[in-house]
Design a protein around this motif. Structure first.
Motif, mmCIF file in Angstrom:
data_model
loop_
_atom_site.group_PDB
_atom_site.id
_atom_site.type_symbol
_atom_site.label_atom_id
_atom_site.label_comp_id
_atom_site.label_asym_id
_atom_site.label_seq_id
_atom_site.Cartn_x
_atom_site.Cartn_y
_atom_site.Cartn_z
ATOM 1 N N LYS A 58 -43.024 -22.723 10.894
ATOM 2 C CA LYS A 58 -43.551 -23.770 10.008
ATOM 3 C C LYS A 58 -43.157 -25.181 10.438
ATOM 4 O O LYS A 58 -43.772 -26.151 10.022
ATOM 5 N N ARG A 60 -40.285 -26.245 9.421
ATOM 6 C CA ARG A 60 -39.735 -26.639 8.114
ATOM 7 C C ARG A 60 -38.312 -27.159 8.276
ATOM 8 O O ARG A 60 -37.508 -26.553 8.998
ATOM 9 N N SER A 145 -44.645 -21.163 1.539
ATOM 10 C CA SER A 145 -46.080 -21.211 1.802
ATOM 11 C C SER A 145 -46.312 -21.174 3.318
ATOM 12 O O SER A 145 -45.539 -21.735 4.093
ATOM 13 N N ASN A 147 -47.992 -22.624 5.636
ATOM 14 C CA ASN A 147 -48.618 -23.785 6.287
ATOM 15 C C ASN A 147 -47.598 -24.426 7.226
ATOM 16 O O ASN A 147 -46.398 -24.167 7.118
ATOM 17 N N SER A 153 -50.773 -26.472 1.165
ATOM 18 C CA SER A 153 -50.549 -25.020 1.212
ATOM 19 C C SER A 153 -51.861 -24.281 1.459
ATOM 20 O O SER A 153 -52.916 -24.732 1.026
HETATM 21 MG MG MG Z 1 -44.569 -25.065 0.694
#
Ligand code: MG
Ligand code: AMP
Length: 352
Positions: A58, A60, A145, A147, A153
């Motif tokens: 991700k 993230r 999520s 994405n 999302s």
């Molecule tokens: Mg999210």
């Protein structure tokens, strides 16, 4: 890495495909799967190495914690220190469903999942394919999520593919997510439950079961510079399409008047305006690329369409998105929270 997409029409008939995804999770991989809120990217929540793959795929930030997904309430007891009566009552009322409950974590949960916090969010999704996957995996599954970090999302397998093709081994395609916005994140570590992120289970629904429920102030406004983010996700750019978004509050008439002028102005500069509004308001808008959120009297329909519209503006290549404010009642609070974040809190109030 090649990303395989397996279509699930019926979780019973397609059980072999779900088993393949479960085997990947058991082998320490991260796979995307449908839930009723949005698509998730799941990995074994008890294995730090597997969880790291989610962050990697991700992009993230490592200090943004993940929600752990279970299929049976009995799994919850091992993941948290203690389950207060009220939390259990809320789980009984809303699980399976879009409610993530934050409690003090047990030592079983690696710190990669909670980004070093001493609490963990847990939920039971209400999607038959997700529940089957979780049961076959047999382990709690950490799943944000599916994405790329910062993007809207995904509510379809196609959205996941747009963002994560080549970065994950498998996507289970179970059709469109029906709720369309993520779960409600509810902190139940204190006396009074506190909504950190509004979602599919609304404040009204929670209050009916739990009495008093507070809503964190950052749901509607940005964090102050020196303010601690109790939910680390609060401080990041979220749900953002490529073009800047401006949220516009006003009556149907003032909204249409404003966007008509603005879209025409952009058109004259050779630029494209994207207009995101309810069906009713869009009828009064004459310029720009217009996408409907759905019936203004149907907040669930609006929640279901929101993220797909934001992604469509990306493929249409608009230069600016003008989004209409909706009523902050029921799931409307979650819709507005997502738009306001996509807009980076850039709001124009036509009535003031
Ligand atoms: Mg999210
Ligand atoms: P996502 O899974 O992408 O929908 O994001 C999960 C959201 O839940 C993020 O905004 C997190 O900040 C929030 N969250 C997850 N776990 C916790 C926790 N233990 N405490 C507070 N917020 C959390």
């Amino acid at each position: 890495m090649k990303t395989r997409v397996l279509t699930i029409t019926d979780p019973e008939e397609d059980i072999k495909k779900i088993q393949e995804a479960a085997d990947l999770i058991r082998a320490g991989e991260a796979v995307a799967f449908p839930t009723e809120t949005v698509y998730g990217l799941g990995a074994n929540a008890l294995e730090a190495e597997a969880v790291r793959k989610i962050f990697e795929a991700k992009g993230r930030p490592g200090d943004n914690p993940l929600i752990v997904h279970i299929y049976d309430v009995n799994q919850w007891k091992d993941l948290v220190e203690d389950i207060p009566k009220q939390a259990l009552l809320l789980a009984e009322a809303f699980w399976p469903g879009p409610l993530s409950i934050i409690l003090k974590k047990s030592s079983l949960i690696p710190e990669e999942v909670t980004a070093g916090l001493d609490t963990v969010g847990v939920r039971m999704p209400a999607h038959p394919a997700a529940l089957k996957l979780l049961a076959l995996a047999g382990v709690p599954v950490a799943a944000p999520s599916a994405n790329r970090s910062g993007k809207p999302s995904p509510t379809t397998a196609g959205h996941v593919l747009e963002d994560l093709n080549g970065r994950i081994p498998m996507i289970l395609d179970g059709g469109s997510s029906c709720v369309g916005v993520e779960s409600t994140v509810l902190d139940c570590t204190g006396e009074v439950p506190l909504i950190l992120r509004p979602g599919g289970v609304t404040p009204e629904m929670l209050r009916e079961k739990a009495g008093q429920v507070r809503i964190h102030s950052s749901v509607r406004r940005p964090l102050f510079e020196d303010e601690k983010a109790i939910s680390p996700g609060m401080k990041y750019v979220h749900y953002a399409p490529n073009a800047p978004v401006v949220l516009i509050r006003g009556s149907v008439y003032s909204f249409a008047d404003y966007v008509n002028r603005k879209a025409l102005e952009l058109e004259r500069e050779g630029k494209k305006a994207g207009i995101l509004a309810t069906e009713q308001s869009l009828r009064k808008c004459r310029y720009g690329i217009r996408l409907s959120l759905g019936d203004g009297n149907n907040p669930s329909e609006i929640a279901g369409n929101l993220f797909a519209c934001l992604r469509e503006f990306d493929s249409l290549g608009v230069d600016l998105i003008l989004a209409e404010a909706v009523e902050e009642k029921g799931i409307g609070l979650a819709v507005m929270n997502r738009i306001v974040k996509a807009a980076g809190f850039h709001v124009i109030d036509l009535e003031s």
